[in-house]
Motif scaffolding. Structure first.
Motif, mmCIF file in Angstrom:
data_model
loop_
_atom_site.group_PDB
_atom_site.id
_atom_site.type_symbol
_atom_site.label_atom_id
_atom_site.label_comp_id
_atom_site.label_asym_id
_atom_site.label_seq_id
_atom_site.Cartn_x
_atom_site.Cartn_y
_atom_site.Cartn_z
ATOM 1 N N VAL A 153 37.180 41.452 42.541
ATOM 2 C CA VAL A 153 38.162 40.590 42.449
ATOM 3 C C VAL A 153 39.301 41.400 43.944
ATOM 4 O O VAL A 153 39.658 42.286 43.667
ATOM 5 N N GLU A 154 39.153 40.461 44.959
ATOM 6 C CA GLU A 154 39.859 41.226 46.096
ATOM 7 C C GLU A 154 41.255 40.385 46.044
ATOM 8 O O GLU A 154 41.867 39.558 45.598
ATOM 9 N N SER A 155 41.883 41.648 46.629
ATOM 10 C CA SER A 155 43.471 40.861 46.825
ATOM 11 C C SER A 155 44.730 41.475 47.660
ATOM 12 O O SER A 155 43.794 42.615 48.684
ATOM 13 N N ASP B 22 38.990 54.252 45.017
ATOM 14 C CA ASP B 22 38.982 55.452 44.133
ATOM 15 C C ASP B 22 38.445 55.376 42.802
ATOM 16 O O ASP B 22 38.474 53.947 42.025
ATOM 17 N N ASN B 23 37.478 55.277 42.616
ATOM 18 C CA ASN B 23 36.295 55.701 41.711
ATOM 19 C C ASN B 23 36.737 55.316 40.346
ATOM 20 O O ASN B 23 36.826 54.747 39.081
ATOM 21 N N ALA B 24 38.112 56.584 39.614
ATOM 22 C CA ALA B 24 38.721 56.007 38.712
ATOM 23 C C ALA B 24 39.786 54.858 38.149
ATOM 24 O O ALA B 24 38.985 54.270 37.197
ATOM 25 N N ASN B 25 39.278 54.513 39.211
ATOM 26 C CA ASN B 25 40.264 53.380 39.220
ATOM 27 C C ASN B 25 39.735 51.987 39.242
ATOM 28 O O ASN B 25 39.583 50.871 39.717
ATOM 29 N N ASN B 26 38.458 52.662 40.006
ATOM 30 C CA ASN B 26 37.373 51.220 40.627
ATOM 31 C C ASN B 26 38.128 50.206 41.171
ATOM 32 O O ASN B 26 38.150 49.564 41.164
ATOM 33 N N THR B 27 37.913 50.815 42.294
ATOM 34 C CA THR B 27 38.911 49.908 42.923
ATOM 35 C C THR B 27 39.235 50.817 44.116
ATOM 36 O O THR B 27 38.196 52.004 44.863
ATOM 37 N N MET B 28 38.449 49.734 45.511
ATOM 38 C CA MET B 28 37.982 50.095 47.287
ATOM 39 C C MET B 28 39.506 49.304 48.159
ATOM 40 O O MET B 28 40.306 48.252 46.850
ATOM 41 N N CYS C 143 40.392 45.884 46.687
ATOM 42 C CA CYS C 143 38.983 44.839 45.596
ATOM 43 C C CYS C 143 38.841 45.708 44.148
ATOM 44 O O CYS C 143 38.067 47.168 44.310
ATOM 45 N N ALA C 144 38.567 45.322 43.068
ATOM 46 C CA ALA C 144 39.431 46.176 41.827
ATOM 47 C C ALA C 144 37.856 45.231 40.974
ATOM 48 O O ALA C 144 36.941 44.338 41.653
ATOM 49 N N ALA C 145 36.706 46.333 40.754
ATOM 50 C CA ALA C 145 35.712 46.335 40.637
ATOM 51 C C ALA C 145 35.457 45.785 38.337
ATOM 52 O O ALA C 145 35.921 47.389 38.308
ATOM 53 N N SER C 146 34.363 45.491 38.232
ATOM 54 C CA SER C 146 33.951 45.483 36.842
ATOM 55 C C SER C 146 33.359 45.428 36.640
ATOM 56 O O SER C 146 32.514 44.483 37.197
ATOM 57 N N SER C 147 32.471 46.559 35.841
ATOM 58 C CA SER C 147 31.395 46.030 35.804
ATOM 59 C C SER C 147 30.715 46.816 34.603
ATOM 60 O O SER C 147 31.468 48.178 33.860
ATOM 61 N N GLU C 148 29.492 46.765 33.898
ATOM 62 C CA GLU C 148 29.120 47.134 32.431
ATOM 63 C C GLU C 148 28.488 48.676 33.225
ATOM 64 O O GLU C 148 27.865 49.520 32.206
ATOM 65 N N GLN C 149 28.454 48.637 34.107
ATOM 66 C CA GLN C 149 27.147 50.255 34.444
ATOM 67 C C GLN C 149 27.515 50.078 35.720
ATOM 68 O O GLN C 149 27.494 49.669 37.091
#
Length: 129
Positions: free
Chosen positions: A5-7, A74-80, A22-28
């Motif tokens: 999801v971009e913002s 920021d991998n801790a927050n799954n955001t680019m 870019c917020a990312a959500s994924s099972e893996q």
């Protein structure tokens, strides 16, 4: 399943700045090891902007944005992020976040959309005079 999801898009003046997220959500988490930004202007093909790997120690930029845009994650927050400075009229486009598990091949420093399996819906960036 991966969702991106971009913002952060919007209107900026020439020489101004915007910061995309870019917020990312994924099972893996491995599904988003490789992430990138692309953009598409009206009537044009989608073009590469910047890409990075999981650790962020390898980042590629297109010549058109090198020195003006900075990609980070920021991998801790799954955001680019994409920090865009010194914006120009030709930066006007819909910006897309992309992700994939595998490292893309780069041709003259450019990755192509087909290398990424997962895409966000895009966020509009408009630069005006």
């Amino acid at each position: 399943q991966v969702q991106l999801v971009e913002s952060g898009g919007g209107l900026a003046q020439i020489g101004g700045s915007l910061r995309l997220s870019c917020a990312a959500s994924s099972e893996q988490s491995s599904s988003t090891k490789e992430m990138a930004w692309f953009r598409q202007a009206p009537g044009k093909e989608r073009e590469f902007v910047a890409a990075t790997n999981w650790s962020g120690d390898r980042t590629n930029y297109s010549n058109s944005v090198k020195g003006r845009f900075t990609l980070s994650r920021d991998n801790a927050n799954n955001t680019m992020y994409l920090q865009m400075n010194s914006l120009q009229l030709e930066d006007t486009a819909v910006y897309y976040c992309a992700a994939d598990q595998f490292r893309p091949r780069f041709f003259n420093g450019i990755a192509y959309p087909g290398a990424y399996d997962y895409w966000g819906q895009g966020t509009q960036v408009t630069v005006s005079s």
